[in-house]
Motif scaffolding. Structure first.
Motif, PDB file in Angstrom:
ATOM      1  N   ASN A 395       0.838  -1.195   0.000  1.00 41.81           N
ATOM      2  CA  ASN A 395       0.000   0.000   0.000  1.00 41.81           C
ATOM      3  C   ASN A 395       0.877   1.249   0.000  1.00 41.81           C
ATOM      4  N   ASP A 396       2.178   1.082  -0.248  1.00 41.17           N
ATOM      5  CA  ASP A 396       3.125   2.197  -0.179  1.00 41.17           C
ATOM      6  C   ASP A 396       4.145   2.026  -1.306  1.00 41.17           C
ATOM      7  N   ASP A 397       4.090   2.908  -2.298  1.00 42.75           N
ATOM      8  CA  ASP A 397       4.941   2.732  -3.483  1.00 42.75           C
ATOM      9  C   ASP A 397       6.426   2.829  -3.166  1.00 42.75           C
ATOM     10  N   ALA A 398       6.787   3.678  -2.191  1.00 40.83           N
ATOM     11  CA  ALA A 398       8.209   3.829  -1.854  1.00 40.83           C
ATOM     12  C   ALA A 398       8.734   2.531  -1.232  1.00 40.83           C
ATOM     13  N   LEU A 399       7.927   1.925  -0.371  1.00 39.90           N
ATOM     14  CA  LEU A 399       8.320   0.653   0.247  1.00 39.90           C
ATOM     15  C   LEU A 399       8.447  -0.440  -0.821  1.00 39.90           C
ATOM     16  N   ALA A 400       7.492  -0.472  -1.725  1.00 37.72           N
ATOM     17  CA  ALA A 400       7.548  -1.473  -2.805  1.00 37.72           C
ATOM     18  C   ALA A 400       8.817  -1.283  -3.629  1.00 37.72           C
ATOM     19  N   ALA A 401       9.149  -0.030  -3.931  1.00 37.48           N
ATOM     20  CA  ALA A 401      10.345   0.244  -4.740  1.00 37.48           C
ATOM     21  C   ALA A 401      11.600  -0.184  -4.000  1.00 37.48           C
ATOM     22  N   ALA A 402      11.637   0.067  -2.692  1.00 38.55           N
ATOM     23  CA  ALA A 402      12.821  -0.311  -1.903  1.00 38.55           C
ATOM     24  C   ALA A 402      12.980  -1.827  -1.874  1.00 38.55           C
ATOM     25  N   LEU A 403      11.877  -2.541  -1.743  1.00 40.36           N
ATOM     26  CA  LEU A 403      11.961  -4.007  -1.698  1.00 40.36           C
ATOM     27  C   LEU A 403      12.335  -4.572  -3.067  1.00 40.36           C
ATOM     28  N   LYS A 404      11.796  -3.951  -4.118  1.00 39.11           N
ATOM     29  CA  LYS A 404      12.110  -4.420  -5.469  1.00 39.11           C
ATOM     30  C   LYS A 404      13.599  -4.223  -5.750  1.00 39.11           C
ATOM     31  N   ALA A 405      14.113  -3.062  -5.341  1.00 40.28           N
ATOM     32  CA  ALA A 405      15.543  -2.780  -5.555  1.00 40.28           C
ATOM     33  C   ALA A 405      16.413  -3.747  -4.747  1.00 40.28           C
ATOM     34  N   ALA A 406      15.982  -4.045  -3.538  1.00 43.73           N
ATOM     35  CA  ALA A 406      16.734  -4.998  -2.698  1.00 43.73           C
ATOM     36  C   ALA A 406      16.778  -6.360  -3.384  1.00 43.73           C
ATOM     37  N   GLY A 407      15.665  -6.772  -3.934  1.00 44.27           N
ATOM     38  CA  GLY A 407      15.596  -8.058  -4.617  1.00 44.27           C
ATOM     39  C   GLY A 407      16.528  -8.104  -5.819  1.00 44.27           C
ATOM     40  N   GLU A 408      16.634  -6.995  -6.529  1.00 46.91           N
ATOM     41  CA  GLU A 408      17.523  -6.956  -7.689  1.00 46.91           C
ATOM     42  C   GLU A 408      18.982  -7.047  -7.261  1.00 46.91           C
ATOM     43  N   ARG A 409      19.355  -6.261  -6.261  1.00 49.30           N
ATOM     44  CA  ARG A 409      20.749  -6.311  -5.775  1.00 49.30           C
ATOM     45  C   ARG A 409      21.098  -7.693  -5.251  1.00 49.30           C
TER      46      ARG A 409
END
Ligand code: BES
Ligand code: MN
Ligand code: ZN
Length: 494
Positions: A395-409
């Motif tokens: 429900n929070d786009d910034a949190l989703a983006a942070a998790l997506k970036a973590a998954g990529e790294r």
């Protein structure tokens, strides 16, 4: 396993086995070139004879050498320009597979001496630790014969080009070791059969973890305590089983208490038969992995403890079995969640959301910065994304983006999926506030929408790991995912 970083040249460093590469068309890497001068041009000869073409995935062992190393593994690396982190992992994995058939006790990889576009010394080191650990992991099986022998390898070195890279690589090794320690714990728990890994077993494992790490606090609530808290939804799932449920809470304070914690909530269904909405028999054994979300919380806590991260992390694990029985919840039964909202249980096989919603509500007492739940929640997520990426909902786009970036790294990727009112409408019920299922269409999304009804005012994300947490088939077993994603997120958390 001991890891180290070396700045010595391959022509100098003594080791049982050096690992170097050759690119497409037989182009020697810098390290292969340097080493070849000391071993009589054996690598160049290999290429010339056509025994190694440099194709990605190839690996040749040169043994009985004199010089700084007794053995050399020469890897095909593919095209120079396409040699990136993914190919680096693949090449190292081939090397480890060759190594495992030798008696080498230590090895040094020189693959990073040529620049890798998307992997600095830190990322290389972290990835290397993961590849080595994956090759050495052994399922805690119950075989009485044919036990796999212990690996001979006990020391693994990474060569880097400069002193600056050395510091970075050492940091990568440290983080990598935290991650693989967490993954191993997750895998050990999830790989156990459900007659061993019961909710009681998980509760004991949590207490054992707290014995190993003084900074960890563990509390286990029993069914009576959960009832007093009003967790009618969680408890409705455990009605049919003889095994007592357990509600496990981990607390780790690596920062002042005033700092709001990250709360990780993990689905801990130690076996999911479907309940009265009984599953078909095919592959039902794999429902012992339905506590993978819980296991990933254990694993992530362990990594956080190993790394002593300067943040606060709480783990919340509702653990129970989902069984049919004389007391089981029946389709159409209505239960009251800890939030006060009522739920019509139209399908007792949609039990994950029923236990998670009360755990999410419980997590409010920690005044969390964010709540992230991990769950093998839906078969629909596996249909949508296959087994490569986890489903990410928030429900929070910034949190989703942070998790997506973590998954990529972390090479543990997730894909951001939608939630919204138009999907949530499918959950309507004539008899309660809403139902626990919403038809086949968009099943992973409607499951996330169900959870979102309990997240008002919270920054929340949900990872559906049904496809990624374990493998089926010949290599059946837990993967340790999403521990790398979660630990990366926590490492980089400000
Ligand atoms: N644990 C399953 C989800 C699952 C299915 C995980 C396959 C891994 C592989 C979950 O509890 C479940 O049964 N979900 C149902 C939901 C449905 C009844 C709305 C499903 O996916 O079929
Ligand atoms: Mn189910
Ligand atoms: Zn389930």
């Amino acid at each position: 396993m001991e890891f180290f970083v070396s700045t010595a040249s391959p022509s100098r460093q003594r080791t049982d086995c050096a690992i170097v590469g050759v690119y497409d068309k037989g182009v020697l890497s810098t390290a292969a070139e340097e080493l070849d001068a000391r071993i009589g041009g054996r690598i160049a000869k290999l290429v010339k004879r056509g025994d190694l073409r440099g194709k990605s995935g190839d690996a040749v062992l040169l043994a009985d050498l004199s010089g700084p190393c007794e053995r050399v593994i020469v890897l095909g690396l593919g095209t120079r320009s396409a040699f990136k982190r993914k190919q680096y992992r693949k090449a190292l994995a081939s090397a480890l597979s060759v190594l495992s058939k030798t008696g080498a006790r230590d090895a040094v990889s020189y693959l990073g001496l040529d620049e890798i576009a998307d992997a600095d010394a830190y990322a290389q080191a972290r990835a290397a630790v993961e590849v080595v650990a994956a090759s050495q992991y052994r399922i805690p099986d119950h075989k009485t014969t044919n036990k796999r022998p212990k690996p001979a390898l006990t020391k693994f070195g990474l060569a880097v080009g400069s002193r600056g890279d050395k510091n970075q690589a050492e940091r990568g090794l440290t983080h990598g070791q935290g991650i693989v320690a967490g993954m191993a714990l997750m895998r050990d728990l999830a790989n156990q059969p459900a007659n061993v890994c019961t909710p009681t077993y998980l509760a004991r494992a949590a207490k054992n973890l707290a014995k190993d790490y003084k900074k960890l606090n563990v509390r286990v609530l029993n069914e009576a305590e959960c009832k007093r808290l009003g967790m009618g939804s969680f408890l409705s799932v455990t009605e049919g089983t003889e095994q007592p449920a357990a509600f496990i809470v981990f607390e780790y304070y690596g920062a002042p208490r005033s700092q709001a914690p990250t709360v990780l909530v993990g689905k801990g269904v130690t076996f999911d038969t479907g309940g009265i909405s009984l599953k078909p028999p095919a592959a039902m054994d794999e429902m012992k992995f339905d506590m993978s979300g819980a296991a990933s919380v254990f694993g992530t806590m362990k990594a956080v403890l190993e790394l002593q991260l300067p943040i606060n992390v709480v783990g919340v694990v509702p653990a129970c079995e989902n069984m049919p029985g004389g007391r089981s919840t029946k389709p159409g039964d209505i239960v009251k969640s800890m939030s006060g909202q009522t739920i019509e249980v139209l399908n007792t096989d949609a039990e994950g959301r029923l236990i998670l919603c009360d755990a999410i509500t419980y997590s409010r007492r920690f005044k969390p910065d964010v709540v992230i739940d991990l769950a093998t929640l839906t078969g629909a997520c596996v249909i949508a994304l296959g087994s490569h990426l986890s489903g990410l909902f928030s429900n929070d786009d910034a949190l989703a983006a942070a998790l997506k970036a973590a998954g990529e790294r972390a090479d543990d990727r997730a894909w951001h999926m939608p939630i919204g009112e138009e999907y949530a409408e499918q959950l309507k019920s004539n008899f309660a506030d809403f139902a626990n299922v919403a038809g086949r269409e968009g099943g992973a999304i409607t499951a996330a929408c169900f959870l979102s009804k309990f997240t008002e005012g919270l920054r929340w994300a949900h990872l559906d790991i049904a496809g990624t947490a374990y493998q089926s088939g010949a290599n059946k077993g837990s993967t340790g995912r999403p521990v790398p994603l979660l630990v990366d997120y926590l490492i980089n958390k400000k």
